[in-house]
Design a protein around this motif. Structure first.
Motif, short mmCIF file in Angstrom:
data_model
loop_
_atom_site.label_atom_id
_atom_site.label_comp_id
_atom_site.label_asym_id
_atom_site.label_seq_id
_atom_site.Cartn_x
_atom_site.Cartn_y
_atom_site.Cartn_z
N GLU A 272 10.68 -5.27 18.90
CA GLU A 272 11.38 -5.22 17.81
C GLU A 272 10.47 -5.10 16.69
O GLU A 272 10.54 -4.61 15.53
CB GLU A 272 11.84 -6.44 17.81
CG GLU A 272 13.05 -6.81 18.21
CD GLU A 272 13.73 -8.21 18.41
OE1 GLU A 272 13.08 -9.09 17.81
OE2 GLU A 272 14.98 -8.23 18.82
N ASP A 276 10.91 -2.24 13.43
CA ASP A 276 11.01 -2.96 12.11
C ASP A 276 10.51 -2.06 10.94
O ASP A 276 9.26 -2.06 10.97
CB ASP A 276 10.58 -4.49 12.14
CG ASP A 276 11.45 -5.31 10.87
OD1 ASP A 276 11.46 -4.82 9.71
OD2 ASP A 276 11.70 -6.23 11.14
N GLU A 459 18.05 -5.80 0.14
CA GLU A 459 18.12 -6.44 1.41
C GLU A 459 18.56 -8.00 1.22
O GLU A 459 19.75 -8.18 1.53
CB GLU A 459 17.16 -6.50 2.35
CG GLU A 459 17.56 -6.98 3.80
CD GLU A 459 18.98 -6.33 4.50
OE1 GLU A 459 19.65 -7.16 5.05
OE2 GLU A 459 19.11 -5.18 4.18
N ARG A 468 25.87 -8.70 5.50
CA ARG A 468 25.09 -8.86 6.80
C ARG A 468 25.67 -10.11 7.56
O ARG A 468 25.13 -10.20 8.69
CB ARG A 468 23.78 -9.02 6.46
CG ARG A 468 22.93 -7.93 5.86
CD ARG A 468 23.20 -6.65 6.35
NE ARG A 468 22.18 -5.68 5.72
CZ ARG A 468 22.51 -4.26 5.67
NH1 ARG A 468 23.34 -3.75 6.16
NH2 ARG A 468 21.45 -3.54 5.13
N ASN A 482 28.21 -6.76 12.90
CA ASN A 482 26.89 -7.39 12.54
C ASN A 482 26.42 -8.29 13.69
O ASN A 482 25.34 -9.02 13.56
CB ASN A 482 27.08 -8.32 11.20
CG ASN A 482 27.05 -7.39 9.96
OD1 ASN A 482 26.46 -6.04 10.04
ND2 ASN A 482 27.70 -7.88 9.18
N LYS A 495 18.61 -12.92 16.36
CA LYS A 495 18.25 -12.24 15.29
C LYS A 495 17.11 -12.38 14.42
O LYS A 495 16.61 -11.48 13.84
CB LYS A 495 19.61 -11.99 14.34
CG LYS A 495 20.84 -11.79 15.05
CD LYS A 495 21.94 -11.17 13.87
CE LYS A 495 21.90 -10.17 13.28
NZ LYS A 495 22.99 -9.68 12.62
N ASN A 498 16.65 -10.99 10.80
CA ASN A 498 17.81 -9.94 10.71
C ASN A 498 18.92 -10.91 10.51
O ASN A 498 19.91 -10.31 10.28
CB ASN A 498 17.92 -9.05 11.86
CG ASN A 498 16.86 -7.96 11.75
OD1 ASN A 498 16.28 -7.42 10.60
ND2 ASN A 498 16.26 -7.75 12.89
#
Length: 506
Positions: A272, A276, A459, A468, A482, A495, A498
């Motif tokens: 991850e 990212d 974001e 999100r 999502n 997550k 995230n």
């Protein structure tokens, strides 16, 4: 339950049972923490962590940059090496340093920090000492490679380790304090080199050799002591009571560090980090301030020496520059912690540093150049710890944060190899090429920080608008793309940063 009754950071599609945090997710739910003064506890943790980490990083930076001080005492002449060979010996350090940072942070999480840091320090202290008996170019290059290999794990390891102890709004000043050891090492290194130079000829060894030998022996002794002094992670720290450990973990979980109570190593956590986008921006951001940092630290004595002074006065005149840099670094960190404006601070300080380098490029006056060096430090020393903190602030998942930090720091340090080759002997005394390339890197840093700040703001805005939000609860609810999770807590754990309720630090 109607979604409008939920907190701002929660998802909109949720069943009533998931709106209350389950008791089993509270760390040590049976322990009463009401009798503990949290402020005193944090001060207790500060005294156990920050001073010793500052000492370790002081020795680390001192050992890697002392070759710049040793050069002033006929290192090149005694080893019969050219200026290009000297630059190569500086370069190889940064290559091995960058290669081994990510593996080291994974080992750190799997092992006890007290064991890992002690091992690294003893090994690089031994290598440092052996530099004092090097007798040719090959020996010096090989030792510099090994020095980078063992030093690689210390800085990213300490930055990550502190992020496992403090809230995101508390991390900046702690990181700045131990990173300010770079400024102290510059000041202390100059004083120490000037003092050790008086040992020239003792035991048949020149002054530069004694700089390496004595500093290396000091590192070995501190490394051995680190086995007992360095503290491990908060859930196992022996200097804290069970109640105090519980407070430390709960306050981290309340700061969206959901993995604070422990996390198993899974390859997905590591991968991850590579997927990212924030990791890659962090790498460019640290590239923009680490190259100037190493160029400044490695060549400041030579720059002052060539423009104005002999070797010992040149080393001594670095002291007020580094003292000023340490003060500015801590002031910027305090402001950024209080106001949460790390990106804005970086952009402003880099711009000030750029002005300093513009003056250095055009100056042909020794006094003006010396003044410009003070201005230039503002765009270097405060930005490094603030950027490291900013990167750490915006990753959740202990392994993901550790790997992403190490990747970003390794890219920054790899550009130290560039810094080793930009101040050429034939460019002295004004080093226009070196100053111009450092200025270019500062401009890269300004651009990278500005774009990163813009993307984080965007974001956060998307998450505020609910774009999100995950689906929480029954299978009967429609999947919105999502992700679907049984509870909010499951979404947090799976997550990490995230998760729709996680907000990035700007």
């Amino acid at each position: 339950m109607d979604s409008k009754t939920l907190p701002k950071h929660s998802v909109h599609i949720v069943e009533e049972k998931s709106s209350v945090e389950p008791a089993h997710d509270l760390y040590n739910p049976d322990i009463d923490i009401s009798g503990i003064d949290e402020t005193k506890l944090i001060r207790k943790v500060d005294w156990r962590l920050v001073p010793w980490f500052s000492l370790l990083y002081l020795l680390s930076f001192l050992d890697r940059t002392s070759i710049g001080n040793a050069k002033l005492y006929n290192l090149e002449g005694d080893l019969k090496i050219s200026d290009n060979q000297y630059l190569i010996s500086l370069t190889v350090f940064f290559i091995s340093y960058a290669i081994f940072e990510v593996p080291s942070n994974i080992f750190l999480k799997r092992m006890r920090p007290s064991v890992w840091f002690a091992f690294l320090m003893v090994m690089w202290g031994l290598i440092m000492t052996l530099q004092g008996v090097a007798h040719n170019f090959g020996g010096l290059v090989g030792l510099r490679w090994m020095l980078g290999t063992f030093e690689a794990g210390l800085y990213p390891g300490m930055a990550y380790h502190l992020s496992c102890w403090y809230r995101r709004s508390e991390l900046g000043i702690r990181t700045a304090l131990f990173t300010s050891a770079t400024t102290l090492s510059g000041a202390f290194g100059g004083l120490l080199a000037a003092a050790i130079s008086n040992m020239d000829g003792v035991g048949g060894r020149p002054a530069w050799a004694w700089i390496f030998i004595l500093e290396g022996l000091a590192t070995i002794l501190v490394g051995i002591a680190s086995f007992w002094v360095v503290q491990d992670f908060p859930d196992t720290a022996k200097f804290l009571s069970e109640t105090e450990r519980t407070i430390m973990i709960r306050r981290l979980q309340g700061d969206d560090q959901f993995s604070a109570a422990g996390e198993k190593l899974r390859m997905r956590n590591v991968l991850e980090s590579f997927r990212d986008w924030k990791t890659w921006f962090g790498m460019v951001q640290l590239m923009g301030c680490d190259m100037p940092l190493y160029a400044f630290s490695l060549f400041l004595p030579s720059i002052i020496n060539q423009v104005w002074f002999r070797a010992t006065p040149a080393n001594l005149l670095t002291v007020p520059i580094y003292a000023f840099a340490a003060t500015v670094t801590c002031l910027v960190a305090l402001y950024a912690d209080k106001h949460g404006r790390r990106g804005y601070c970086n952009i402003i300080m880099l711009s000030i540093g750029g002005i300093g380098y513009i003056i250095l490029i055009v100056s042909r006056n020794a006094a003006l150049s010396y003044f410009a060096v003070f201005v230039a430090t503002c765009g270097i020393f405060p930005v490094v710890p603030n950027t490291v903190t900013w990167v750490a602030n915006n990753f959740e998942g202990s392994y993901k944060r550790g790997v992403s930090l190490a990747m970003a720091i390794s890219m920054g340090n790899l550009n130290g190899a560039v810094s080793s080759n930009v101040y050429r002997a034939r460019d002295k005394p004004w080093y226009r090429l070196g100053h111009s390339l450092v200025f270019m890197y500062i401009c890269i840093g300004i651009i990278a920080n500005s774009v990163f700040l813009y993307l984080l703001k965007n974001e956060n805005a998307r998450r505020d608008r609910g774009e999100r939000d995950e689906v929480i609860g029954s299978e009967a609810l429609e999947d919105n793309g999502n992700g679907r999770y049984a509870t909010v807590e499951d979404a947090k754990r799976e997550k990490g940063d995230n998760w729709s309720g996680y907000r990035y630090i700007l």
